[in-house]
Write an enzyme that holds these catalytic residues in place. Structure first.
Site, PDB file in Angstrom:
ATOM      1  N   CYS A 177      -2.184  -0.373   7.412  1.00 34.43           N
ATOM      2  CA  CYS A 177      -1.436   0.882   7.388  1.00 34.43           C
ATOM      3  C   CYS A 177      -1.603   1.654   8.698  1.00 34.43           C
ATOM      4  O   CYS A 177      -0.674   2.319   9.153  1.00 34.43           O
ATOM      5  CB  CYS A 177      -1.852   1.715   6.187  1.00 34.43           C
ATOM      6  SG  CYS A 177      -1.380   0.902   4.635  1.00 34.43           S
ATOM      7  N   GLU A 224       0.848   4.017   1.729  1.00 32.95           N
ATOM      8  CA  GLU A 224       1.313   4.499   3.041  1.00 32.95           C
ATOM      9  C   GLU A 224       2.448   3.648   3.591  1.00 32.95           C
ATOM     10  O   GLU A 224       3.419   4.158   4.143  1.00 32.95           O
ATOM     11  CB  GLU A 224       0.205   4.449   4.100  1.00 32.95           C
ATOM     12  CG  GLU A 224      -1.082   5.080   3.762  1.00 32.95           C
ATOM     13  CD  GLU A 224      -2.056   4.098   3.142  1.00 32.95           C
ATOM     14  OE1 GLU A 224      -1.744   3.505   2.093  1.00 32.95           O
ATOM     15  OE2 GLU A 224      -3.158   3.961   3.694  1.00 32.95           O
ATOM     16  N   HIS A 234       0.845  -1.192   0.000  1.00 33.79           N
ATOM     17  CA  HIS A 234       0.000   0.000   0.000  1.00 33.79           C
ATOM     18  C   HIS A 234       0.882   1.243   0.000  1.00 33.79           C
ATOM     19  O   HIS A 234       2.002   1.217   0.537  1.00 33.79           O
ATOM     20  CB  HIS A 234      -0.889   0.017   1.246  1.00 33.79           C
ATOM     21  CG  HIS A 234      -2.029  -0.965   1.181  1.00 33.79           C
ATOM     22  ND1 HIS A 234      -3.073  -0.950   2.073  1.00 33.79           N
ATOM     23  CD2 HIS A 234      -2.276  -1.973   0.310  1.00 33.79           C
ATOM     24  CE1 HIS A 234      -3.922  -1.921   1.761  1.00 33.79           C
ATOM     25  NE2 HIS A 234      -3.458  -2.561   0.698  1.00 33.79           N
ATOM     26  N   CYS A 254      -6.024   1.836   5.845  1.00 38.54           N
ATOM     27  CA  CYS A 254      -6.652   0.569   6.212  1.00 38.54           C
ATOM     28  C   CYS A 254      -6.083   0.094   7.552  1.00 38.54           C
ATOM     29  O   CYS A 254      -5.239   0.745   8.154  1.00 38.54           O
ATOM     30  CB  CYS A 254      -6.376  -0.472   5.125  1.00 38.54           C
ATOM     31  SG  CYS A 254      -4.669  -1.077   5.120  1.00 38.54           S
TER      32      CYS A 254
HETATM   33 ZN   LIG Z   1      -3.352   0.252   3.671  1.00 40.35          ZN
END
Ligand SMILES: [Zn+2]
Length: 160
Positions: A84, A53, A51, A81
């Site tokens: 993260c 981040e 991801h 999410c």
């Molecule tokens: Zn994430």
């Protein structure tokens, strides 16, 4: 000021989109300087942890030579999410700024708030909705296009 850095995160999201990835981008800022930039690479890498981040946090830690990102701000185009949010807690980022909410996966406001959980030893401040329109328009356009392509593919298949 938040908007300037969110624009940089949006630029990252566009790089993801160019790769056929869901357009999500992130940057980490320290002392007014962008120290890392990253975008979602889940399809390209076929790795569920890539991801924006998470990649931005990893690169920021590398840049400062520490897992503690105590003077840093994370900018991301979509609400983080659960994974993260975990990385935000572990890296001790004190401030997270995001653009669009994620009602199906966001764990900063939408589903729960992991960044304001007193049982953890770290909490982060959150600023939401910075350039929200732009961030969510980008995602909506991406998914609309995806559905269109799927439909075209279906239509172009030979009939029985
Ligand atoms: Zn994430």
């Amino acid at each position: 000021m938040h908007e300037v850095y969110m624009r940089a995160a949006i630029e990252e999201a566009k790089k993801a989109e160019a790769l056929g990835e869901v357009p999500i981008g992130a940057v980490v800022v320290k002392d007014g300087k962008i120290i890392s930039r990253a975008h979602n690479l889940r399809e390209t890498s076929q790795n569920p942890t890539t991801h924006a981040e998470l990649l931005a946090i990893q690169a920021a830690s590398e840049a400062v030579g520490s897992f503690r990102l105590e003077d840093c701000t994370l900018y991301v185009t979509l609400e983080p999410c659960v994974m993260c949010s975990g990385a935000i807690i572990m890296s001790r980022v004190p401030l997270v700024v995001y653009g669009a909410p994620d009602p199906k996966g966001g764990t900063v406001d939408s589903l729960m708030n992991l960044l304001d959980e007193p049982r953890f030893n770290h909490r982060a401040e959150v600023v939401s909705g910075v350039l929200q329109e732009e961030c969510s328009a980008m995602l909506k356009a991406f998914f609309k296009n995806l559905r269109l392509k799927a439909k075209q593919k279906k239509n172009s298949q030979p009939g029985p």
